[in-house]
Design an enzyme around this catalytic site. Structure first.
Site, PDB file in Angstrom:
ATOM      1  N   LYS A   1     -17.010  13.922  42.853  1.00 18.67           N
ATOM      2  CA  LYS A   1     -17.150  14.365  44.241  1.00 18.67           C
ATOM      3  C   LYS A   1     -15.751  14.798  44.678  1.00 18.67           C
ATOM      4  O   LYS A   1     -15.175  14.295  45.644  1.00 18.67           O
ATOM      5  CB  LYS A   1     -17.716  13.193  45.093  1.00 18.67           C
TER       6      LYS A   1
ATOM      7  N   TYR B   1     -17.428  -0.665  41.608  1.00 23.38           N
ATOM      8  CA  TYR B   1     -18.038  -1.953  41.272  1.00 23.38           C
ATOM      9  C   TYR B   1     -17.002  -3.074  41.215  1.00 23.38           C
ATOM     10  O   TYR B   1     -17.327  -4.239  41.390  1.00 23.38           O
ATOM     11  CB  TYR B   1     -18.728  -1.878  39.907  1.00 23.38           C
TER      12      TYR B   1
ATOM     13  N   ASP C   1     -23.875  15.546  44.096  1.00 21.60           N
ATOM     14  CA  ASP C   1     -25.093  15.967  44.811  1.00 21.60           C
ATOM     15  C   ASP C   1     -25.753  17.136  44.087  1.00 21.60           C
ATOM     16  O   ASP C   1     -26.971  17.188  43.913  1.00 21.60           O
ATOM     17  CB  ASP C   1     -24.788  16.298  46.287  1.00 21.60           C
TER      18      ASP C   1
ATOM     19  N   ASP D   1     -30.629   6.424  36.035  1.00 23.30           N
ATOM     20  CA  ASP D   1     -32.017   6.176  36.434  1.00 23.30           C
ATOM     21  C   ASP D   1     -32.769   7.499  36.561  1.00 23.30           C
ATOM     22  O   ASP D   1     -33.943   7.603  36.192  1.00 23.30           O
ATOM     23  CB  ASP D   1     -32.089   5.431  37.780  1.00 23.30           C
TER      24      ASP D   1
ATOM     25  N   ASP E   1     -24.549   4.990  37.277  1.00 23.92           N
ATOM     26  CA  ASP E   1     -25.688   4.096  37.533  1.00 23.92           C
ATOM     27  C   ASP E   1     -26.848   4.907  38.095  1.00 23.92           C
ATOM     28  O   ASP E   1     -27.992   4.798  37.641  1.00 23.92           O
ATOM     29  CB  ASP E   1     -25.258   3.006  38.531  1.00 23.92           C
TER      30      ASP E   1
END
Ligand code: IPM
Ligand code: MG
Length: 364
Positions: A191, A140, A224, A252, A248
């Site tokens: 990751k 970000y 993932d 959700d 982020d």
């Protein structure tokens, strides 16, 4: 006298903020807390008035406040502005200026709402997860960033994902400290199989666990796999630690376990503190008295707890939320047959009633 900067922002942000201020005023009366609320424009509303998503004056006020309570920013009207002028950039600037690096996003499935989830009741019943998202670093904020013209006539868009030792260490410590007070389990998401920065994230988190938190059980998951495990076995998660972008995304997903994004509060803590629901400005339902104010009301409860040390008052708000849900009151996003559908304002009134009624209980 706690000084709270209120930034309702855009869309449903305004409606849900109104509800939470009413609730805070009632709580204030009960506990003799004289909140000093100062309301300012933020996001699209600030762009319309001042041409920028947040003014320097508002940032200065935020720094001088005990806490910032914000609704939501953004909307179609402003989405085609250049990146640095978008409402979202105002939010990122505020987070950065206050060094609010630790974003806490609790996802709790209320027993009364276990059927509101799109997942089966037996999968989500009892879910209680705390997502700890790094909020002022990562992709970000990484430099360089931009969209450039190439010699062959093409363009190229690029961003940078980087984390330093201290950035990872401080957010890891926040997450481990929270895990200590809960079920003592931490899942760190990365990751590491593909990205050096995430490999570095993993080794740093492991080192902090080994040297400072040997009693916390640490699990590492690739992002993932993590998003899959989160809908497969959500109950096995306790605290989830993630970088800015993965956090982020995963927050959700965690929200949807609870039935609706309209249920999730959050606290962004560091030097200063910003209390912001996880949901956005929902332009499609804005101004129609349809929004779910619960995320925002629970967000104000987090403010009482984390910035103002008013744990009892926070608990009263949380209990009022539980009781309105048990009584079958629902906004449209969590409604199902047989329940009582309410608008945003009316849902606020029911919560207010619960808090006031609660007052009489100890007197009986
Ligand atoms: C959130 C939002 C923000 C983010 C946007 C509005 C900038 O999605 O708080 O989760 O990406 O951090
Ligand atoms: Mg988000």
């Amino acid at each position: 006298m706690p000084k709270v900067l209120v930034l309702p922002g855009d869309g449903i942000g305004v409606e849900v903020t109104n509800v939470s201020i009413d609730i805070l005023n009632i709580i204030g009366e009960r506990h003799n807390i004289d909140f000093e609320f100062d309301t300012e424009l933020f996001g699209g509303a600030s762009i319309d008035e001042h041409g920028v998503p947040i003014t320097d004056e508002v940032i200065a006020k935020a720094k001088a406040s005990d806490a910032v309570l914000m609704g939501a920013v953004g909307g179609p009207k402003w989405e085609n502005l250049p990146h640095e002028n978008k409402p979202e950039s105002g939010l990122l600037a505020l987070r950065k200026e206050l060094d609010a690096f630790a974003n806490l996003r609790p996802a709790v499935v209320y027993p009364a709402l276990a059927d509101a989830s799109t997942l089966k009741r037996e999968v989500v019943e009892g879910v209680d997860i705390m997502v700890v998202r790094e909020l002022t670093g990562g992709i970000y904020f990484g430099q360089p960033r931009g969209i450039e013209k190439l010699e062959d006539g093409q363009e190229r868009g690029f961003n940078t994902l980087a984390y330093t030792t201290s950035e990872i260490e401080r957010i890891a410590r926040v997450a481990f400290d929270i895990a200590k007070k809960r079920k003592k389990r931490l899942t760190s998401i990365d990751k590491a199989n593909v990205l050096e920065v995430k490999q570095f994230w993993r080794t740093t988190v492991t080192r902090i666990q080994e040297t400072e938190y040997p009693d916390i059980e640490l699990e590492h998951l690739y992002v993932d796999n993590a998003v899959m495990q989160l809908i497969r076995r959500p109950k096995t998660f306790d605290v989830i630690l993630a970088g800015n972008m993965f956090g982020d995304i995963i927050s959700d997903e965690a929200a949807q376990l609870t039935g609706s994004l309209g249920m999730l509060p959050s606290a962004s803590i560091g030097e200063g503190a910003i209390y912001e629901p996880v949901h956005g400005s929902a332009p499609d339902i804005a101004g129609q008295n349809m929004a779910n104010p619960i995320a925002m009301v629970l967000t104000s409860a987090m403010m009482l707890k984390y910035s103002l040390n008013l744990d009892q008052a926070a608990r009263e708000i949380e209990e009022a939320v539980e009781r309105v849900l048990e009584k079958g009151f629902r906004t449209a996003d969590i409604y199902h047959e047989g329940m009582t559908k309410l608008g945003c304002k009316e849902m606020g009134e029911e919560m207010a009633r619960e808090i006031k009624n609660h007052k009489e209980a100890p007197l009986l």
